[in-house]
Design an enzyme around this catalytic site. Structure first.
Site, PDB file in Angstrom:
ATOM      1  N   SER A 248     -40.586  22.201 -30.171  1.00 21.87           N
ATOM      2  CA  SER A 248     -40.220  20.933 -31.118  1.00 21.87           C
ATOM      3  C   SER A 248     -40.444  19.653 -30.516  1.00 21.87           C
ATOM      4  CB  SER A 248     -38.552  21.121 -30.928  1.00 21.87           C
ATOM      5  OG  SER A 248     -38.069  20.721 -30.046  1.00 21.87           O
TER       6      SER A 248
ATOM      7  N   LYS B  90     -29.062  18.693 -31.838  1.00 20.99           N
ATOM      8  CA  LYS B  90     -29.858  17.282 -31.815  1.00 20.99           C
ATOM      9  C   LYS B  90     -29.188  16.138 -32.295  1.00 20.99           C
ATOM     10  CE  LYS B  90     -34.137  19.977 -30.959  1.00 20.99           C
ATOM     11  NZ  LYS B  90     -35.187  20.607 -31.632  1.00 20.99           N
TER      12      LYS B  90
END
Ligand code: ADP
Length: 907
Positions: free
Chosen positions: A797, A840
């Site tokens: 990511s 996140k």
């Protein structure tokens, strides 16, 4: 006597029987007289007597009366009418041991044939009287049987009646003598056998009414009594004496009797015999008796001591056995084995039909085995332990499951703030259970960072469903035996966790929380993952077989809840069977609410403080959350609060202990605040915090207030929750043909290295489009670093983040302030969706980031996020890298144009 027959007078008891000792005596006489008179033809009387006696013996045996003493007439007595005048001369019978005393019966062994013959002759003449003289000490043993000279004998002897004379079959004759009166040898009549002239002696006269004599008599009598107590040996003599002497009043006879009862030396007895002065004789006798008494006491003492010594342990053993028997008889206590067996049977009975057939059979078998074993053997213990487990399990016992949604909602809300999605999932689960009637075969997985309440919500679920709760951790577990038990043959074998769980919860449908399933160890013996699968798999676990128990156990009613920090490391087959519920961590506001409503009161309670005594201000809690405990969960926050209250408690007790106590007393006795001195409440404010928990810890989230050129803020997701990370790019060296990534640091995994490589290629192509003349990538050796190198990082990511960092460096242009990003990058510049959006997002909020760039593919996840998470965050969704570029650096066309402008102006 006319027919040459002998006459016996036999006194019998009133009931016509003879006491045993007399019987034996008569038996002896009969046997001997029968043998000595064999062939004489005149033994008819003896035979008749023998016949009568046999009847006696029989009746005696029948009555079994072996005791002596009660009889009134119990002696064989010959007529006693011999006077001194008739016997001036008597046959001298030598006595080898013990002198004969008047009034005493004494069996004597006559070895000399001449004497024996003479005795028989005297008896047949009807004059069975002899003189018995003790042989002197110095006559040697060997000579004693020889013909005796008169000098060898004492001068004083005893006139005696022969009661019986029986040949002993070895050449000697047994003679029973009855002493009558004292004799003194005066001369020799004839020799071989020795016949002596004698003088019949009379006691010196004395005053029988003298008090001293009377007293001595009494003392002698009582000593004799004492003696009888210690030893029954003398009883016979005494009885005989009592019957024939007319009682114990005659001091002279008493003295003789007393002396005869003792085991004194021959010379001492001879002295008594020779003593014609009665009081003096009595004194001597008393002395001898006393000595005898002491001796017999001593003997008893010695006997006792020896006995004690020998039988100390034995006695104990016997007594214990006896005690056991008594207890058994009274039902107070069973012996160990039967108590144990009974206990097991009792347990089985309690459970009745619920025990499965297989288990019941095994139990019965083992009980039978146990009964055959020695309780001290080790096998007994092994079997007993086994039975203890077998019978201790809650076969078939379940708690009644509650599928009440309202009740469940209330229970879950009581213990946990927020977590709405999790609670909702659990309620759904319960609803399904309600409709289908069971939750069988379901495995829940609660996954998320530490401290977000996975374990504690598991407990709440148990409460909501009214199931017993049992928790065990498989983190680092490597030994299959922990799960499946040891074989019973191992020393110290134990069943596995599931059996232990059943026993401790006493329920077949507990909620079992298996903690840290993602950290399952690699098995050094067997594979824990497959053992766990066997336990969890609804297809298999109805007949789960523990190695120790060895009887199938039904686990299908158990509700399994597992917890994990990350999903990747959960063994695939296990994960497939689970229903995952994600707990993603809390945003600051949630943490504040949890602290205010749950953690703060709990910590205060734990410190023993009361709400009216101490507390934290809201702002203090917020500072704790923002500056001290930025983790995803609340475990640290909880610890910090506990620390604050502990310190507070110490302070209050130290400084104001007395007043505090007083205030508490008054408060509880009379809640009357008016007028009473109200204890000031101690509030910890944000400014006090340093004093309690030290300065704020420096958080990695805050490495850069504003990232410079070449540094970009990324968003990462680890097992600890979401976090902000920075990607730094730098130039090592520049020159023709040196382009490429030279160095990659920061504990990056394989996937992340690949990402870096892809990002490099992608950035290069982007740059070539925007600034075709920029030769940065082909000429620069690059270094990429991800700080916080202590934590390993991996995952795709960070792709767009690395690319952006490289471009920033290449263009010498920092990215927009307050922006963070996450997304996988393909070689052609496409941005691919990633995981952990919620974590996140939460991490970004914690780091005060305003704008985030997410892959278009994650738009849906974003939509599902709770509004409070999204609030204050501006999300861009991107499909291709160009969009990321634009968000960070503005329109590329403009950049190009601007730069050309700049160049032109420089020119
Ligand atoms: P985990 O198992 O996820 O590591 P725990 O269940 O041990 O975390 O939770 C740590 C502590 O935080 C527990 O005392 C728990 O009660 C508390 N806690 C966590 N989440 C909440 C919540 N939403 N509401 C109230 N308390 C919570």
């Amino acid at each position: 006597r006319g027919g040459g027959r002998r006459m016996w007078r036999i006194a019998v008891r009133r009931d016509g029987t003879l006491p045993r000792h007399r019987l034996n005596h008569v038996r002896d006489i009969l046997r001997r007289s029968a043998s000595s008179q064999q062939g004489s033809g005149n033994d008819g009387a003896a035979q008749r007597l023998a016949k009568w006696w046999r009847g006696q013996a029989q009746s005696h045996d029948e009555t079994g009366d072996g005791t002596e003493g009660n009889s009134a007439h119990d002696a064989v007595v010959a007529a006693n009418g011999a006077s001194a005048v008739q016997y001036p001369r008597v046959l001298a019978v030598p006595l080898q041991r013990r002198p004969l005393l008047p009034g005493i019966l004494l069996p004597v062994n006559v070895a000399d044939a001449a004497i024996a013959e003479e005795i028989q002759a005297l008896r047949s003449q009807g004059r069975p009287y002899v003189g018995a003289f003790l042989l002197k000490e110095n006559i040697e043993e060997g000579n004693k049987t020889m013909e005796q000279a008169e000098e060898d004998m004492h001068e004083i002897g005893c006139f005696a009646q022969v009661h019986a004379a029986v040949a002993d079959g070895k050449g000697g004759t047994q003679v029973l003598l009855m002493g009558h009166r004292r004799l003194k040898r005066t001369g020799v009549g004839s020799k071989n056998p020795l016949v002596v002239d004698v003088e019949h002696l009379k006691d010196h006269s004395y005053d029988a009414s003298d008090d001293v004599i009377k007293a001595t008599v009494m003392e002698v009598v009582s000593t004799i009594k004492d003696l009888l107590q210690t030893s029954p040996l003398y009883r016979e003599q005494l009885q005989y004496f009592a019957q024939h002497s007319g009682g114990f009043h005659d001091a002279s006879k008493l003295a003789d009797l007393g002396a005869a009862l003792t085991s004194a030396k021959d010379t001492e007895l001879q002295e008594v015999l020779e003593q014609m002065d009665v009081p003096e004789r009595l004194n001597r006798t008393l002395l001898l008796l006393k000595k005898e008494l002491e001796l017999s006491k001593l003997q008893i003492d010695i006997g006792k001591k020896v006995e004690e010594k020998i039988s100390g342990d034995q006695r104990r053993y016997f007594l214990m056995e006896q005690l056991k028997n008594i207890k058994k008889e009274l039902g107070i206590e069973k012996d160990e084995k039967s108590a144990v067996v009974e206990k097991f049977r009792e347990r089985v009975k309690e459970k009745g039909d619920l025990v499965p057939k297989e288990a019941a059979e095994t139990i019965e078998e083992e009980i039978n085995k146990l009964q055959a074993l020695d309780p001290s053997s080790s096998e007994f213990n092994v079997t007993r332990n086994y039975l203890d487990w077998l019978t201790g399990l809650p076969w078939g016992v379940t708690t009644k499951e509650v599928f009440d949604i309202e009740h469940a909602r209330k229970t879950l809300d009581e213990d946990h703030y927020g977590m709405d999605d999790v609670k909702e999932r659990i309620l759904e689960f319960i609803a399904v259970g309600k409709l289908s009637g069971s939750t069988h075969g379901k495995i829940l997985l609660l996954s998320g960072p530490p401290g977000v309440g996975k374990t504690s919500i598991g407990k709440s679920i148990a409460k909501a469903l009214n199931r017993k709760y049992y928790r065990f951790s498989v983190g680092g577990l490597g030994d299959v035996a922990e799960l499946k038990g040891h074989r019973r043959t191992y020393v110290g074998a134990m069943p596995g966790k599931l059996v232990q769980c059943f026993k401790s919860t006493q329920s077949c449908n507990p909620l079992v929380l298996i903690d840290e399933i993602d950290k399952l160890g690699r098995g050094h013996s067997g594979d824990p993952a497959s053992a766990l699968l066997e336990i969890l798999d609804p297809e298999q676990n109805a007949t789960f077989m523990d190695h120790y128990l060895d009887v199938p156990m039904d686990l299908s009613k158990v509700l399994f809840v597992c917890t994990a920090n990350m999903l990747e490391t959960i063994p695939g087959p296990l994960y497939d069977r689970m229903e995952n519920i994600r707990l993603s961590g809390y945003i600051a506001e949630e943490k504040f609410q949890i602290a205010r409503r749950y953690l703060d009161p709990q910590a205060r309670d734990a410190a023993g403080l009361r709400p009216e005594e101490a507390g934290l201000t809201d702002s203090a809690i917020r500072v704790l959350i923002d500056d001290y405990a930025r983790e995803a969960g609340v475990r640290n926050l909880k610890k910090l609060l506990e620390r604050v209250y502990r310190k507070l408690a110490l302070k209050l007790v130290q400084v104001e202990g007395k007043e505090l106590e007083q205030a508490r007393k008054e408060g509880s006795a009379a809640p009357n605040p008016e007028g009473a001195v109200v204890q000031a409440k101690h509030m910890v404010t944000e400014t006090d915090l340093e004093e309690y928990v030290g300065p704020p810890v420096f958080a990695a989230d805050r490495l850069y207030e504003e990232p410079p050129t070449g540094v970009i803020t990324g968003l990462a997701w680890t097992s600890m929750g979401g976090s902000v990370l920075y990607i730094e790019a730098g130039v090592l060296e520049q020159g023709e043909g040196k382009g490429g990534i030279r160095s990659l640091t920061g504990q990056l995994g394989e996937v992340m290295r690949e990402s870096a490589s892809i990002a490099h290629s992608c950035a290069r192509s982007v740059l070539s489009k925007i600034q075709p003349d920029n030769r940065f990538f082909s000429e620069s050796a690059l270094h990429i670093h991800v700080p916080a190198g202590a934590t390993p990082k991996d995952g795709p990511s960070a792709g767009i983040t690395i690319a952006t960092a490289l471009l920033s460096l290449a263009m010498e242009k920092p990215a927009k302030k307050g922006i963070a990003m996450t997304g996988e990058l393909s070689l052609t510049g496409r941005v691919l969706p990633i995981g952990g959006i919620k974590e996140k997002a939460i991490a970004a909020k914690r780091a005060k980031i305003k704008e985030i760039i997410l892959p278009e593919g994650n738009r849906r996840d974003w939509k599902e996020l709770p509004q409070e998470v999204k609030d204050g965050l501006d999300a861009h969704f991107v499909k291709v890298y160009d969009e990321v570029f634009e968000a960070c650096f503005g329109n590329p066309a403009q950049i190009k144009w601007q730069e050309q402008e700049e160049k032109a102006s420089v020119v």
